[in-house]
Enzyme design. Structure first.
Site, PDB file in Angstrom:
ATOM      1  N   SER A  20      68.976   8.611  49.988  1.00 30.33           N
ATOM      2  CA  SER A  20      67.669   9.243  50.069  1.00 30.33           C
ATOM      3  C   SER A  20      66.587   8.188  49.917  1.00 30.33           C
ATOM      4  O   SER A  20      66.441   7.568  48.860  1.00 30.33           O
ATOM      5  CB  SER A  20      67.520  10.294  48.977  1.00 30.33           C
ATOM      6  N   HIS A  45      68.765  10.005  54.590  1.00 25.80           N
ATOM      7  CA  HIS A  45      68.172  11.280  54.167  1.00 25.80           C
ATOM      8  C   HIS A  45      66.682  11.075  53.898  1.00 25.80           C
ATOM      9  O   HIS A  45      66.299  10.234  53.078  1.00 25.80           O
ATOM     10  CB  HIS A  45      68.886  11.771  52.907  1.00 25.80           C
ATOM     11  N   ASP A  47      63.147  12.827  52.710  1.00 28.06           N
ATOM     12  CA  ASP A  47      62.577  13.967  51.988  1.00 28.06           C
ATOM     13  C   ASP A  47      61.101  14.131  52.336  1.00 28.06           C
ATOM     14  O   ASP A  47      60.297  13.248  52.037  1.00 28.06           O
ATOM     15  CB  ASP A  47      62.745  13.751  50.481  1.00 28.06           C
ATOM     16  N   MET A  49      57.718  16.280  51.773  1.00 32.12           N
ATOM     17  CA  MET A  49      57.123  17.199  50.790  1.00 32.12           C
ATOM     18  C   MET A  49      55.644  17.391  51.076  1.00 32.12           C
ATOM     19  O   MET A  49      54.941  16.429  51.412  1.00 32.12           O
ATOM     20  CB  MET A  49      57.284  16.612  49.397  1.00 32.12           C
ATOM     21  N   HIS A  78      64.880  16.478  55.521  1.00 34.71           N
ATOM     22  CA  HIS A  78      64.891  17.620  54.590  1.00 34.71           C
ATOM     23  C   HIS A  78      63.441  18.068  54.397  1.00 34.71           C
ATOM     24  O   HIS A  78      62.668  17.399  53.722  1.00 34.71           O
ATOM     25  CB  HIS A  78      65.536  17.130  53.276  1.00 34.71           C
ATOM     26  N   MET A  80      60.695  20.052  52.830  1.00 35.21           N
ATOM     27  CA  MET A  80      60.277  20.861  51.673  1.00 35.21           C
ATOM     28  C   MET A  80      58.827  21.253  51.899  1.00 35.21           C
ATOM     29  O   MET A  80      57.903  20.691  51.308  1.00 35.21           O
ATOM     30  CB  MET A  80      60.463  20.047  50.385  1.00 35.21           C
ATOM     31  N   MET A 149      71.129  22.254  46.847  1.00 38.48           N
ATOM     32  CA  MET A 149      70.273  21.468  45.950  1.00 38.48           C
ATOM     33  C   MET A 149      70.827  21.574  44.537  1.00 38.48           C
ATOM     34  O   MET A 149      70.973  22.669  43.998  1.00 38.48           O
ATOM     35  CB  MET A 149      68.841  21.996  45.956  1.00 38.48           C
ATOM     36  N   GLY A 154      61.704  18.277  44.759  1.00 38.28           N
ATOM     37  CA  GLY A 154      60.382  17.721  44.489  1.00 38.28           C
ATOM     38  C   GLY A 154      60.412  16.289  43.970  1.00 38.28           C
ATOM     39  O   GLY A 154      59.503  15.522  44.249  1.00 38.28           O
ATOM     40  N   PHE A 155      61.445  15.946  43.228  1.00 29.51           N
ATOM     41  CA  PHE A 155      61.472  14.620  42.621  1.00 29.51           C
ATOM     42  C   PHE A 155      62.893  14.053  42.602  1.00 29.51           C
ATOM     43  O   PHE A 155      63.854  14.807  42.414  1.00 29.51           O
ATOM     44  CB  PHE A 155      60.954  14.673  41.180  1.00 29.51           C
ATOM     45  N   GLY A 156      62.979  12.742  42.762  1.00 31.34           N
ATOM     46  CA  GLY A 156      64.250  12.063  42.585  1.00 31.34           C
ATOM     47  C   GLY A 156      64.476  11.800  41.099  1.00 31.34           C
ATOM     48  O   GLY A 156      63.577  12.024  40.275  1.00 31.34           O
ATOM     49  N   GLY A 157      65.664  11.345  40.763  1.00 31.55           N
ATOM     50  CA  GLY A 157      65.933  10.899  39.403  1.00 31.55           C
ATOM     51  C   GLY A 157      66.197  11.999  38.386  1.00 31.55           C
ATOM     52  O   GLY A 157      66.171  11.738  37.184  1.00 31.55           O
ATOM     53  N   ASP A 187      72.606  17.506  47.256  1.00 30.56           N
ATOM     54  CA  ASP A 187      71.410  16.671  47.059  1.00 30.56           C
ATOM     55  C   ASP A 187      70.851  16.883  45.658  1.00 30.56           C
ATOM     56  O   ASP A 187      70.442  17.987  45.309  1.00 30.56           O
ATOM     57  CB  ASP A 187      70.374  17.073  48.125  1.00 30.56           C
ATOM     58  N   GLY A 188      70.822  15.808  44.885  1.00 31.60           N
ATOM     59  CA  GLY A 188      70.199  15.860  43.571  1.00 31.60           C
ATOM     60  C   GLY A 188      71.119  15.394  42.456  1.00 31.60           C
ATOM     61  O   GLY A 188      72.131  16.032  42.175  1.00 31.60           O
TER      62      GLY A 188
HETATM   63  C1  DX5 Z   1      64.577  15.983  45.768  1.00 29.64           C
HETATM   64  C2  DX5 Z   1      65.134  15.359  47.011  1.00 29.64           C
HETATM   65  C3  DX5 Z   1      66.282  14.452  46.827  1.00 29.64           C
HETATM   66  C4  DX5 Z   1      66.051  13.251  45.935  1.00 29.64           C
HETATM   67  C5  DX5 Z   1      67.376  12.883  45.337  1.00 29.64           C
HETATM   68  O1  DX5 Z   1      63.636  16.931  46.147  1.00 29.64           O
HETATM   69  O2  DX5 Z   1      65.545  16.375  47.906  1.00 29.64           O
HETATM   70  O3  DX5 Z   1      66.769  14.023  48.091  1.00 29.64           O
HETATM   71  O4  DX5 Z   1      65.516  12.151  46.580  1.00 29.64           O
HETATM   72  O5  DX5 Z   1      67.185  11.875  44.433  1.00 29.64           O
HETATM   73  P1  DX5 Z   1      68.290  11.485  43.348  1.00 29.64           P
HETATM   74  O6  DX5 Z   1      69.538  11.137  44.076  1.00 29.64           O
HETATM   75  O7  DX5 Z   1      67.672  10.335  42.656  1.00 29.64           O
HETATM   76  O8  DX5 Z   1      68.481  12.697  42.457  1.00 29.64           O
HETATM   77 ZN    ZN Z   2      66.492  15.811  49.840  1.00 33.30          ZN
END
Ligand code: DX5
Ligand code: ZN
Length: 228
Positions: A20, A45, A47, A49, A78, A80, A149, A154-157, A187-188
Site C-alpha cells: 500500500s 495498492h 488508497d 480518500m 481502493h 474510499m 478491511m 482511513g489510516f495506515g499503521g 487490508d489493514g
Molecule cells: C486504510 C488503507 C490501507 C492502509 C494499510 O484505509 O485502506 O490500505 O494503507 O496500511 P497498513 O498496512 O499500514 O495497516
Molecule cells: Zn486500502
C-alpha cells in the site's frame, strides 16, 4: 493509455502481495515503486480518500497518472469516497487496472461495477469492519475481487482486527461454492504475524503498507517474510 492489466490476469489460489503506497515516501514515489517491484510485489495498492467517507485525504488522479509512467505493475485502486461515481472515469483514465468500491458509498453499485468492466479493468467490493457481510452477497457474481478491511479505513499503521476473521471465512465459503475465480484480499494491519492468520482464514491477496515500506529489515526481506 498503456495496456490495462486487470487483476483477473492473475490466477487465484496463489499468494499475491500488494504493498500500500500510503505508507511510502511521497517525495520519491518512483524510487519507492522500484523498491517494491524489485522485492517481488505483484500488485500496487492505491488508497484514495476524500476526507468525507473517511477522515483523511490522500492522492488523486494526477498522482496515479504520474505513477503509471513508472511501472507496469497492476494498480489496485481502493476508493474510499462518498460519491465514487464522480471519480471512477478519472481514475480509469489515470491508469487504474482494478477498482474496489465500498458497499457503503452512495450511488448505483451495480452500474459502477459495469462501468469499470466496460473500461477493461477488474472490479471489486469492500466493506467497513462494522458492515455485515450479507451486504456483499447480491454482488458476488459481478465482482472479480472482494476486499475485507481489517482496520477502520482511513489510516495506515493500525492493528489487525481479528474479529473480521469470521467474515473472511464466510466469503471464502461463498467464493468456493460459486466456482468463480474471485480474489479474496485483506487490508489493514498485515505484517509477518497477521499474514498467516489472514491466509489461514482464506485470503490470498495481502495488502500491506507500514510493514513493507517502513520495514527495518528492508522492503525485499519484508515481502519475503509476508510470503513465507
Ligand atoms: C486504510 C488503507 C490501507 C492502509 C494499510 O484505509 O485502506 O490500505 O494503507 O496500511 P497498513 O498496512 O499500514 O495497516
Ligand atoms: Zn486500502
Amino acid at each position: 493509455m498503456a495496456t490495462r492489466h486487470p487483476l483477473t490476469e492473475l490466477a487465484v489460489g496463489r499468494v499475491r502481495l500488494a504493498p500500500s503506497v500510503l505508507a511510502a515516501d511521497f517525495c520519491c514515489l518512483g524510487e519507492e515503486i522500484r523498491r517494491v517491484e524489485a522485492g517481488g510485489a505483484e500488485v500496487l495498492h492505491l488508497d484514495i480518500m476524500d476526507g468525507h467517507f473517511v477522515p483523511n485525504l490522500s492522492i488523486g488522479p494526477p498522482v496515479v497518472s504520474s505513477m503509471r509512467s513508472r511501472t507496469t505493475l497492476p494498480f489496485d485502486v481502493h476508493l474510499m469516497l462518498t460519491d465514487p461515481e464522480r471519480y471512477i472515469d478519472a481514475f480509469l483514465e489515470a491508469g487504474a487496472d482494478h477498482i474496489t468500491l465500498h458497499v457503503e458509498s452512495h450511488g448505483d453499485l451495480g452500474a459502477m461495477l459495469d462501468r469499470v468492466h466496460a473500461a477493461g479493468a477488474s472490479a471489486g467490493l469492500t466493506l467497513r469492519p462494522g458492515t455485515p457481510v450479507e451486504s456483499l452477497r447480491e454482488y458476488l457474481e459481478r465482482v472479480d475481487l472482494i476486499l475485507v478491511m481489517t482496520v477502520e479505513p482511513g489510516f495506515g499503521g493500525q492493528s489487525f482486527m481479528t474479529n473480521q476473521l469470521g467474515k473472511i471465512r464466510q466469503i471464502r465459503e461463498w467464493i468456493d461454492r460459486s466456482g468463480r475465480a474471485v480474489h479474496l484480499e485483506v487490508d489493514g494491519g498485515i505484517n509477518r504475524e497477521t499474514a498467516p492468520v489472514a491466509r489461514a482464514a482464506g485470503c490470498e491477496m495481502l495488502v500491506a503498507g507500514n510493514s513493507v515500506f517502513r520495514a527495518a529489515e528492508g522492503v525485499a526481506a519484508a515481502l519475503a517474510n509476508l510470503r513465507a
